[in-house]
Design a protein around this motif. Structure first.
Motif, PDB file in Angstrom:
ATOM      1  N   LEU A  76       0.823  -1.203   0.000  1.00 57.70           N
ATOM      2  CA  LEU A  76       0.000   0.000   0.000  1.00 57.70           C
ATOM      3  C   LEU A  76       0.861   1.258   0.000  1.00 57.70           C
ATOM      4  CD1 LEU A  76      -3.014   0.744   0.048  1.00 57.70           C
ATOM      5  CD2 LEU A  76      -2.846   0.873   2.549  1.00 57.70           C
ATOM      6  N   MET A  77       1.937   1.262   0.781  1.00 58.91           N
ATOM      7  CA  MET A  77       2.836   2.413   0.818  1.00 58.91           C
ATOM      8  C   MET A  77       3.476   2.656  -0.543  1.00 58.91           C
ATOM      9  SD  MET A  77       4.849   2.117   4.470  1.00 58.91           S
ATOM     10  CE  MET A  77       5.957   3.455   3.984  1.00 58.91           C
ATOM     11  N   ALA A  78       4.035   1.598  -1.145  1.00 50.40           N
ATOM     12  CA  ALA A  78       4.722   1.756  -2.424  1.00 50.40           C
ATOM     13  C   ALA A  78       3.769   2.209  -3.520  1.00 50.40           C
ATOM     14  CB  ALA A  78       5.398   0.440  -2.818  1.00 50.40           C
ATOM     15  N   GLY A 103      10.327   2.928   2.023  1.00 48.68           N
ATOM     16  CA  GLY A 103       9.796   2.307   3.232  1.00 48.68           C
ATOM     17  C   GLY A 103       8.980   1.066   2.944  1.00 48.68           C
ATOM     18  N   GLY A 104       8.130   1.120   1.915  1.00 45.02           N
ATOM     19  CA  GLY A 104       7.301  -0.027   1.566  1.00 45.02           C
ATOM     20  C   GLY A 104       8.126  -1.231   1.158  1.00 45.02           C
ATOM     21  N   SER A 105       9.161  -1.006   0.341  1.00 46.09           N
ATOM     22  CA  SER A 105       9.997  -2.143  -0.075  1.00 46.09           C
ATOM     23  C   SER A 105      10.770  -2.711   1.108  1.00 46.09           C
ATOM     24  CB  SER A 105      10.963  -1.709  -1.183  1.00 46.09           C
ATOM     25  OG  SER A 105      11.893  -0.749  -0.706  1.00 46.09           O
ATOM     26  N   GLY A 106      11.169  -1.838   2.056  1.00 44.93           N
ATOM     27  CA  GLY A 106      11.860  -2.339   3.248  1.00 44.93           C
ATOM     28  C   GLY A 106      10.973  -3.226   4.102  1.00 44.93           C
ATOM     29  N   ILE A 107       9.720  -2.830   4.285  1.00 46.35           N
ATOM     30  CA  ILE A 107       8.778  -3.645   5.058  1.00 46.35           C
ATOM     31  C   ILE A 107       8.573  -4.996   4.383  1.00 46.35           C
ATOM     32  CG2 ILE A 107       6.364  -3.802   5.795  1.00 46.35           C
ATOM     33  CD1 ILE A 107       6.411  -0.745   6.120  1.00 46.35           C
ATOM     34  N   VAL A 108       8.424  -4.980   3.059  1.00 47.75           N
ATOM     35  CA  VAL A 108       8.226  -6.228   2.318  1.00 47.75           C
ATOM     36  C   VAL A 108       9.455  -7.123   2.422  1.00 47.75           C
ATOM     37  CG1 VAL A 108       7.995  -7.169  -0.015  1.00 47.75           C
ATOM     38  CG2 VAL A 108       6.495  -5.321   0.742  1.00 47.75           C
ATOM     39  N   MET A 172       4.020   1.649 -12.458  1.00 44.08           N
ATOM     40  CA  MET A 172       4.771   1.155 -11.297  1.00 44.08           C
ATOM     41  C   MET A 172       3.882   1.076 -10.057  1.00 44.08           C
ATOM     42  SD  MET A 172       8.652   2.653 -11.592  1.00 44.08           S
ATOM     43  CE  MET A 172       8.218   4.348 -11.977  1.00 44.08           C
ATOM     44  N   ALA A 173       2.845   1.900 -10.006  1.00 43.48           N
ATOM     45  CA  ALA A 173       1.899   1.811  -8.885  1.00 43.48           C
ATOM     46  C   ALA A 173       1.120   0.501  -8.915  1.00 43.48           C
ATOM     47  CB  ALA A 173       0.935   2.997  -8.914  1.00 43.48           C
ATOM     48  N   LEU A 174       0.963  -0.102 -10.102  1.00 42.59           N
ATOM     49  CA  LEU A 174       0.232  -1.364 -10.214  1.00 42.59           C
ATOM     50  C   LEU A 174       1.070  -2.577  -9.834  1.00 42.59           C
ATOM     51  CD1 LEU A 174      -1.636  -0.798 -13.614  1.00 42.59           C
ATOM     52  CD2 LEU A 174      -2.554  -0.579 -11.298  1.00 42.59           C
ATOM     53  N   SER A 175       2.382  -2.468  -9.971  1.00 43.53           N
ATOM     54  CA  SER A 175       3.249  -3.623  -9.712  1.00 43.53           C
ATOM     55  C   SER A 175       3.111  -4.165  -8.291  1.00 43.53           C
ATOM     56  CB  SER A 175       4.704  -3.252 -10.019  1.00 43.53           C
ATOM     57  OG  SER A 175       5.564  -4.344  -9.797  1.00 43.53           O
ATOM     58  N   PRO A 176       3.132  -3.311  -7.243  1.00 44.86           N
ATOM     59  CA  PRO A 176       2.947  -3.871  -5.885  1.00 44.86           C
ATOM     60  C   PRO A 176       1.574  -4.503  -5.686  1.00 44.86           C
ATOM     61  CG  PRO A 176       3.896  -1.665  -5.786  1.00 44.86           C
ATOM     62  CD  PRO A 176       3.453  -1.881  -7.196  1.00 44.86           C
ATOM     63  N   VAL A 177       0.547  -3.949  -6.351  1.00 47.45           N
ATOM     64  CA  VAL A 177      -0.793  -4.519  -6.219  1.00 47.45           C
ATOM     65  C   VAL A 177      -0.822  -5.928  -6.797  1.00 47.45           C
ATOM     66  CG1 VAL A 177      -3.216  -4.253  -6.836  1.00 47.45           C
ATOM     67  CG2 VAL A 177      -1.838  -2.232  -6.287  1.00 47.45           C
TER      68      VAL A 177
END
Length: 399
Positions: A76-78, A103-108, A172-177
């Motif tokens: 969600l952050m990314a 931050g989002g990639s670090g959490i993942v 790129m916003a769709l990739s984490p989803v």
């Protein structure tokens, strides 16, 4: 490696590729809009800065909730950061995107590393799994910038000068989803038992264990060596009169070598002791740093870059395997968070330190200084051994 773990690793690649793509697109757009190199430097630092502050809370959260919930928050952050940059591609919003995607990639990363580490308790299997996992960032650091660059150059429309950037940020916003859709049905590993007396433990208590402390120090030395090579090689190449494409090729050879050695590690990890691999890599790195300033041609610098990629690329799988063996199960996420915090704090501070030191003592002396520092850690790395009762001993650390 099972299909479920393969899906989890691929999902981490998708989120990391988003961050890597933004790390290319945002600085380019900032320069296009007339911002200075100093502003771009601040923007790039923000990708690591968030992880410094979020790593420990993210590790504790992963210890309590497993894989899916931390992954959802990181996704969600990314995705939010990319969407914000797409809707309003200004410098402040790109800084926001850098904070969110970093931050989002670090959490993942923490959630995935913890999940993969808990998938087996066999040391040899751990080394193999973390070798495969370590390949993910290398792949992501290629596909993220590659596709972001293609979209920026070829997905323009209308009279909007930043339309290509908007398209890149949007996709790129769709990739984490999509990554979340892959992992949302993943079965969680069994929760680690957490006793009432564990409630007062702090992350810094982990440093009271000498084995954990040594592993963290040698990992930091490896990370600092990686940073100094990435930072100083362009300066050294420029000093030698090399073109940007040649310097880029040298950095590419380093990255390819690091990826290749991680591909080979699963095939030979059964025969390797973690401490011996780390010590050998540090000794080779120290020697190469001593030789590097004497290289004059692109060929000799390329050979040094490849050899450095082999030595430095072999360390992370061994470090991750050892961390999971010496850390109590209920604190593995916390240990991973502490490691990530130290590494990212170093990545924020070291380029500034390298720049200041290089201006005072020169580029060659900077290489030699780091080489000496790395050589001082070889003996400690060789002596690292996983204690048979490591988990019970770690649980009894002073609080």
């Amino acid at each position: 490696m099972t299909g479920a773990l393969f899906k989890v690793i691929l999902s981490q690649v998708a989120v990391h590729a988003t961050m890597a793509g933004v790390r290319l697109a945002a600085p380019l757009l900032a320069l296009k809009q007339g911002y200075s190199a100093a502003s771009v430097g601040v923007l790039l630092a923000l990708f690591a800065l968030t992880q410094v502050f979020l790593a420990l809370p993210a590790g504790r959260f992963a210890d309590r909730h497993g894989l899916r919930r931390p992954f959802f928050i990181g996704m969600l952050m990314a995705s939010t950061g990319c969407a914000a940059a797409m809707l309003l591609p200004t410098f402040p919003m790109m800084c926001f995107a850098a904070l969110c995607t970093g931050g989002g990639s670090g959490i993942v990363v923490i959630a995935v590393q913890r999940h993969v580490g808990r998938a087996t308790h066999e040391p040899a299997q751990l080394k193999k799994l973390f070798s495969w996992l370590a390949i993910g960032p290398a792949i992501a650091n290629f596909i993220g910038p590659f596709f972001a660059g293609l979209l920026i150059d070829h997905a323009t429309f209308g009279d909007d000068p930043v339309s290509g950037y908007r398209v890149a940020f949007g996709l790129m916003a769709l990739s984490p989803v999509l990554a979340w859709l892959w992992v949302r049905t993943t079965r969680e590993t069994p929760p680690a038992p957490r006793l009432p007396e564990h409630g007062g433990q702090r992350a810094w208590d982990l440093l009271n264990d000498p084995t954990f402390r040594t592993v963290l120090i040698v990992n930091w030395l490896q990370s600092a060596s990686w940073d100094v090579h990435t930072f100083v090689l362009p300066l050294l190449g420029h000093e030698r009169g090399m073109s940007a494409s040649v310097i880029g090729t040298l950095l590419g050879l380093f990255a390819v070598a690091a990826t290749v050695v991680r591909l080979l590690m699963p095939l030979i990890s059964d025969r390797l002791r973690e401490g011996a691999v780390i010590a050998g890599a540090m000794a080779a790195t120290a020697c190469l740093f001593m030789v590097y300033p004497f290289t004059q041609s692109a060929l000799t610098m390329g050979i040094c870059s490849v050899l450095l990629g082999f030595s430095l690329g072999s360390v992370q799988p061994m470090v991750m395997s050892m961390l999971h063996q010496i850390t109590p199960q209920h604190r593995q996420g916390e240990a991973l968070g502490l490691r990530l915090m130290v590494i990212n704090a170093s990545s924020v501070a070291m380029p500034m330190l390298f720049g200041a030191a290089g201006g005072v003592i020169g580029i060659s002396a900077l290489f030699w200084s780091v080489g000496v520092a790395v050589s001082c850690g070889v003996k400690a790395a060789w002596g690292i051994r996983v204690p048979e009762e490591g988990e019970e001993r770690m649980q009894q650390l002073p609080r």
